[in-house]
Scaffold this active site. Structure first.
Site, PDB file in Angstrom:
ATOM      1  N   ALA A  74       0.812  -1.214   0.000  1.00 14.24           N
ATOM      2  CA  ALA A  74       0.000   0.000   0.000  1.00 14.24           C
ATOM      3  C   ALA A  74       0.848   1.267   0.000  1.00 14.24           C
ATOM      4  CB  ALA A  74      -0.941   0.000   1.201  1.00 14.24           C
ATOM      5  N   THR A  75       2.022   1.227   0.606  1.00 14.67           N
ATOM      6  CA  THR A  75       2.876   2.417   0.599  1.00 14.67           C
ATOM      7  C   THR A  75       3.226   2.816  -0.827  1.00 14.67           C
ATOM      8  OG1 THR A  75       3.802   2.070   2.807  1.00 14.67           O
ATOM      9  CG2 THR A  75       5.143   3.317   1.251  1.00 14.67           C
ATOM     10  N   GLN A 180      -6.775  -1.035   5.578  1.00  6.77           N
ATOM     11  CA  GLN A 180      -7.388  -1.656   6.750  1.00  6.77           C
ATOM     12  C   GLN A 180      -8.781  -2.224   6.470  1.00  6.77           C
ATOM     13  OE1 GLN A 180      -5.890  -2.294   9.498  1.00  6.77           O
ATOM     14  NE2 GLN A 180      -4.041  -1.053   9.269  1.00  6.77           N
ATOM     15  N   SER A 200      -2.979  -3.684   0.686  1.00  9.04           N
ATOM     16  CA  SER A 200      -1.732  -4.378   1.007  1.00  9.04           C
ATOM     17  C   SER A 200      -2.027  -5.816   1.392  1.00  9.04           C
ATOM     18  CB  SER A 200      -1.017  -3.660   2.160  1.00  9.04           C
ATOM     19  OG  SER A 200       0.333  -4.071   2.256  1.00  9.04           O
ATOM     20  N   HIS A 202      -0.434  -8.055   3.257  1.00 11.07           N
ATOM     21  CA  HIS A 202      -0.172  -8.581   4.604  1.00 11.07           C
ATOM     22  C   HIS A 202      -1.182  -8.106   5.636  1.00 11.07           C
ATOM     23  CE1 HIS A 202       1.745  -5.103   6.797  1.00 11.07           C
ATOM     24  NE2 HIS A 202       1.825  -4.652   5.560  1.00 11.07           N
ATOM     25  N   THR A 238       9.607  -7.182 -13.156  1.00  7.51           N
ATOM     26  CA  THR A 238       9.151  -8.568 -13.180  1.00  7.51           C
ATOM     27  C   THR A 238       8.192  -8.818 -12.017  1.00  7.51           C
ATOM     28  OG1 THR A 238      11.241  -9.294 -14.162  1.00  7.51           O
ATOM     29  CG2 THR A 238       9.877 -10.979 -13.094  1.00  7.51           C
ATOM     30  N   CYS A 325       4.213   1.807  11.791  1.00  2.88           N
ATOM     31  CA  CYS A 325       5.167   2.682  11.119  1.00  2.88           C
ATOM     32  C   CYS A 325       5.611   3.841  12.002  1.00  2.88           C
ATOM     33  CB  CYS A 325       4.553   3.243   9.834  1.00  2.88           C
ATOM     34  SG  CYS A 325       4.128   1.974   8.628  1.00  2.88           S
TER      35      CYS A 325
END
Length: 406
Positions: A74-75, A180, A200, A202, A238, A325
């Site tokens: 997501a970053t 989220q 994201s 994870h 890739t 973070c």
């Protein structure tokens, strides 16, 4: 790490679902082709895996497969969304909220170096953005509004459909960070009138190192870097097929069990809150009672420093003070202070993130551990155990309506 440490930090990251791991493994060895290798079966097989994952992610979003661009997370998705249409347009203006993730706020600040400007809109006491404030912040030079779907610390869900409608009326691009909410609550990019959306892997029981950016069909973004032209040239490089396959499987699982899982998480959250309130006086629940992630609970404990509380429980309970973070910084949460909490209140708060693999026993034990630690800390500091004037009573804002939260 001890095996009996209870994990309640699922907003920071989630464990990989075993089904996700099983889906990824073949692509590390037997099915190792490069999806850009178009002249043999290994490449075709890898390309097919990527296509399937695109369809899976798109299904969760209510989007089309070709609107999904895979990224490292997501970053990166946030950075592509905010920079691609602004850094090459001096004078452009962007609107963000005061409680965005650092990957949005820091990018917005960096736009100044490219001759652009940004405006930060406030949130109310629950952490929610008022669409009226967004409308008032817009200028003729505004090219984008970026408002997160749900907050990563207090779980508050924003009124994206209303904000999206405003953006569409003003012909301004609308981006949301849905890190989220993907897999936690329903998402419909068309109903919300979103142009760009970040996720994201994870955070939804998929692997780390992979995410996606939804790019509305017909929208042409400027690539941030050159390369081999993969993914229509927007994000060259890739493709990490094992990770993408994992994100695809995580999305399939979400599609099949989102409603049931959300209902179960809400029950666990309600139980955790009830248990804490039965043990402890002087606690305040932060966030919106009705518009909230089902697995989120953010609580201020009167007369207790959160770092001290974490230290006393860290070997048996994994929780946090806020965003992974920023939690290493010994500063009050900028999100809680933006909601009106004092620095002292903000530094007395913990975030609980309940997830797919948590149980009733987990939340019961967590409440007991936290309750014992809070009472011990208060005794050691000579605290009275009553709410101080700045703290809410034990009947926090979630108690009366937790059953209807989403």
């Amino acid at each position: 790490m001890t095996v009996d440490c209870i994990y309640l930090d699922n907003h920071a990251t989630t464990p990989c679902d075993p089904r996700v791991v099983d889906a990824m493994l073949p692509f590390f060895s037997q099915r190792f082709g490069n999806p850009a290798s178009i002249h043999h079966p290994y490449g075709w097989d890898a390309e097919d895996a990527v296509d399937r994952a695109q369809r899976s992610v798109a299904r969760v979003l209510g989007a089309q497969a070709h609107e999904v661009v895979f990224t490292s997370g997501a970053t990166e998705s946030n950075e592509i969304a905010l920079l691609s249409e602004t850094m090459r347009r001096p004078g452009a203006h962007v609107v963000v909220s005061a409680v965005e993730h650092p990957s949005v706020l820091n990018v917005a600040k960096s736009l100044v170096d490219f001759g652009c400007e940004f405006t930060v809109v406030p949130v109310d006491a629950t952490g929610r953005v008022d669409p009226t404030d967004v409308a008032q912040a817009m200028r003729p030079q505004t090219v984008m509004v970026s408002i997160m779907h749900a907050n990563h610390e207090v779980g508050t869900i924003n009124p994206l459909a209303q904000i999206g409608r405003l953006c569409r009326e003003h012909e301004v691009l609308f981006h949301t960070d849905a890190t989220q909410t993907f897999g936690k609550i329903p998402i419909d990019v068309h109903a919300m009138q979103v142009d760009l959306l970040s996720i994201s892997g994870h955070k939804c029981y998929g692997p780390k190192g992979v995410g996606a950016l939804f790019v509305r069909s017909g929208l042409r973004l400027t690539p941030l870097c050159g390369g081999g032209g993969q993914q229509a040239g927007l994000r060259s490089g890739t493709l990490p097929v094992p990770l993408i396959a994992g994100l695809g499987m995580a999305s399939d699982i979400v599609s099949a069990q989102l409603d049931d899982e959300s209902r179960r998480l809400l029950e666990l959250r309600t139980r955790l809150l009830d248990n804490l309130q039965s043990i402890l006086p002087g606690i305040r629940c932060n966030g919106d009672a009705d518009h909230r992630l089902p697995g989120n609970l953010n609580i201020t404990f009167d007369d207790v420093d959160s770092e001290t509380l974490l230290e006393s429980t860290r070997s048996k309970l994994a929780v946090s003070t806020g965003s992974a973070c920023t939690s290493s910084r010994l500063q009050p949460s900028y999100i809680l202070t933006a909601m009106g909490l004092t620095p002292r209140q903000a530094q007395s708060s913990l975030r609980f993130g309940i997830g797919r693999f948590n149980t009733v026993e987990d939340v019961d034990t967590a409440a007991r551990l936290v309750g014992q630690s809070v009472l011990a800390i208060r005794r050691s500091r000579g605290a009275s155990g009553r709410c101080s004037p700045h703290a809410a009573s034990t009947t926090g804002p979630l108690e009366s309506s937790a059953g209807g939260a989403r």
